[in-house]
Design a protein around this motif. Structure first.
Motif, short mmCIF file in Angstrom:
data_model
loop_
_atom_site.label_atom_id
_atom_site.label_comp_id
_atom_site.label_asym_id
_atom_site.label_seq_id
_atom_site.Cartn_x
_atom_site.Cartn_y
_atom_site.Cartn_z
N VAL A 1 -25.72 16.48 41.96
CA VAL A 1 -24.31 16.11 41.97
C VAL A 1 -24.12 14.61 42.17
O VAL A 1 -23.35 13.95 41.46
CB VAL A 1 -23.58 16.90 43.07
N ASP B 1 -26.33 21.32 51.97
CA ASP B 1 -26.16 21.08 50.54
C ASP B 1 -26.99 19.86 50.15
O ASP B 1 -27.13 18.92 50.95
CB ASP B 1 -24.68 20.85 50.19
N CYS C 1 -25.21 28.83 44.03
CA CYS C 1 -26.21 27.77 44.20
C CYS C 1 -27.51 28.15 43.50
O CYS C 1 -28.15 27.32 42.86
CB CYS C 1 -26.45 27.54 45.70
C1 LIG Z 1 -21.59 25.29 41.91
S1 LIG Z 1 -21.75 24.48 43.44
C2 LIG Z 1 -21.28 25.77 44.58
C3 LIG Z 1 -20.83 25.22 45.90
C4 LIG Z 1 -20.29 26.27 46.88
N1 LIG Z 1 -21.33 27.16 47.31
C5 LIG Z 1 -19.16 27.03 46.27
O1 LIG Z 1 -19.36 28.20 45.89
O2 LIG Z 1 -18.07 26.46 46.13
C6 LIG Z 1 -23.50 24.42 43.66
C7 LIG Z 1 -23.91 23.66 44.89
O3 LIG Z 1 -25.32 23.77 45.07
C8 LIG Z 1 -25.79 22.53 45.53
N2 LIG Z 1 -27.23 22.44 45.27
C9 LIG Z 1 -27.87 22.27 44.10
N3 LIG Z 1 -29.19 22.22 44.29
C10 LIG Z 1 -29.41 22.39 45.64
C11 LIG Z 1 -30.57 22.45 46.45
N4 LIG Z 1 -31.80 22.34 45.95
N5 LIG Z 1 -30.40 22.62 47.77
C12 LIG Z 1 -29.16 22.72 48.32
N6 LIG Z 1 -28.03 22.67 47.59
C13 LIG Z 1 -28.15 22.52 46.26
C14 LIG Z 1 -24.99 21.53 44.76
O4 LIG Z 1 -25.02 20.24 45.34
C15 LIG Z 1 -23.61 22.18 44.80
O5 LIG Z 1 -22.85 21.78 45.90
#
Ligand SMILES: C[S@@+](CC[C@H](N)C(=O)[O-])C[C@H]1O[C@@H](n2cnc3c(N)ncnc32)[C@H](O)[C@@H]1O
Length: 290
Positions: A18, A87, A132
């Protein structure tokens, strides 16, 4: 953060990295849109009743994004409980911290990796992760990490989109077929992660105790007011994706987009996408853990 979503005609919504994305503001704003989907609200209510969190318990949200779902569940934790949100995005975590003011329990939002949680083993009563897994290189490893940090008898809640269910109808069967075919193939990420949640949970020794699904539908959209239906990618980026994956000839890209935009202006547009949710229990060595 100030946003002008309406100026961006091409955003593709990628949540792998992001903070490096030139459209980070759009990515953040889109999270607010998806949180407002009727299907999301339905699954959140279901999750809340399934988790039945109690005062004093500890909850972890992996890939917490803006933190709203975790903060909402935190209302059940009383003053003695704690909610932790992790996150990969510093931008998401900064936004989540900014939303935590009203929480009654302890709150900790931290940058971290779902694949290597910086948390002790068996230290949470419940662990959740929403939309996620679909962005991770190794979703199995992430679920294994969640299983590690939840206590025996604790609950793991997984919510994710299943892009293989995505349908776009604009009165053009060939266009709909192209989109459906593209969505059923792997497009930089597991397209059917939603329906694989039980498999992922069982793979790390968790026992599914409840599952459900909810379909989000869009029956109207004005392309002149917003480049994308609420919470979704733009049609230009969808066309780009299809071209890149070989589902649409490059010469048809403009026509593809204009067909959808025209249909939307003439109220001949609808889309549907199904999200899945699962709650699983961590095994106990002794008697019932719930
Ligand atoms: C589509 S968003 C969903 C955010 C939240 N859970 C929601 O449902 O509104 C996906 C999230 O996963 C996070 N993300 C992606 N790869 C990740 C990782 N390896 N570890 C932790 N977070 C991660 C992104 O930064 C983002 O905030």
């Amino acid at each position: 953060m100030l946003l002008d979503v309406g100026t961006d005609e091409t955003h593709a919504l990628g949540y792998k990295q992001v903070d490096d994305d030139p459209n980070v503001g759009v990515l953040i704003a889109t999270m607010d849109d998806t949180a407002d989907w009727q299907a999301t609200r339905q699954l959140h209510a279901w999750e809340r009743s399934q988790l039945s969190l109690r005062s004093g318990q500890r909850l972890l949200d992996v890939g917490c994004g803006l933190g709203d779902a975790a903060l909402s569940l935190a209302e059940d934790l009383g003053t003695g409980g704690e909610v932790v949100g992790v996150d990969a995005s510093a931008e998401m975590i900064a936004a989540a911290r900014g939303r935590a003011d009203g929480a009654t329990c302890r709150v900790r939002f931290a940058v971290g990796d779902a694949l290597a949680l910086d948390e002790p083993t068996s230290c949470f009563d419940a662990v959740r992760s929403e939309r996620c897994l679909q962005w991770l290189t190794d979703p199995d490893a992430a679920v294994a990490e969640m299983a590690r940090v939840v206590r025996p008898g604790g609950l793991v809640s997984l919510l994710d989109t299943d892009w293989s269910t995505f349908e776009l109808n604009v009165g053009d069967a060939e266009l709909s077929r192209r989109v459906s075919d593209a969505m059923r193939s792997e497009r930089h990420r597991p397209s059917n992660i939603g329906r694989r949640l039980a498999h992922l949970a069982r793979g790390v020794g968790l026992r599914p105790v409840a599952q459900t699904m909810a379909t989000q539908t869009w029956d109207a959209w004005s392309p002149d007011e917003s480049p994308a239906p609420g919470g979704c990618f733009s049609m230009s980026s969808l066309a780009e994706d299809l071209v890149e994956r070989g589902h649409l000839p490059a010469r048809d890209r403009e026509r593809f987009v204009s067909t959808i935009h025209t249909a939307a202006r003439e109220a001949r547009f609808s889309m549907a996408l199904t999200m899945f949710a699962l709650v699983a229990v961590s095994p106990t060595t002794g008697a019932s853990g719930r």
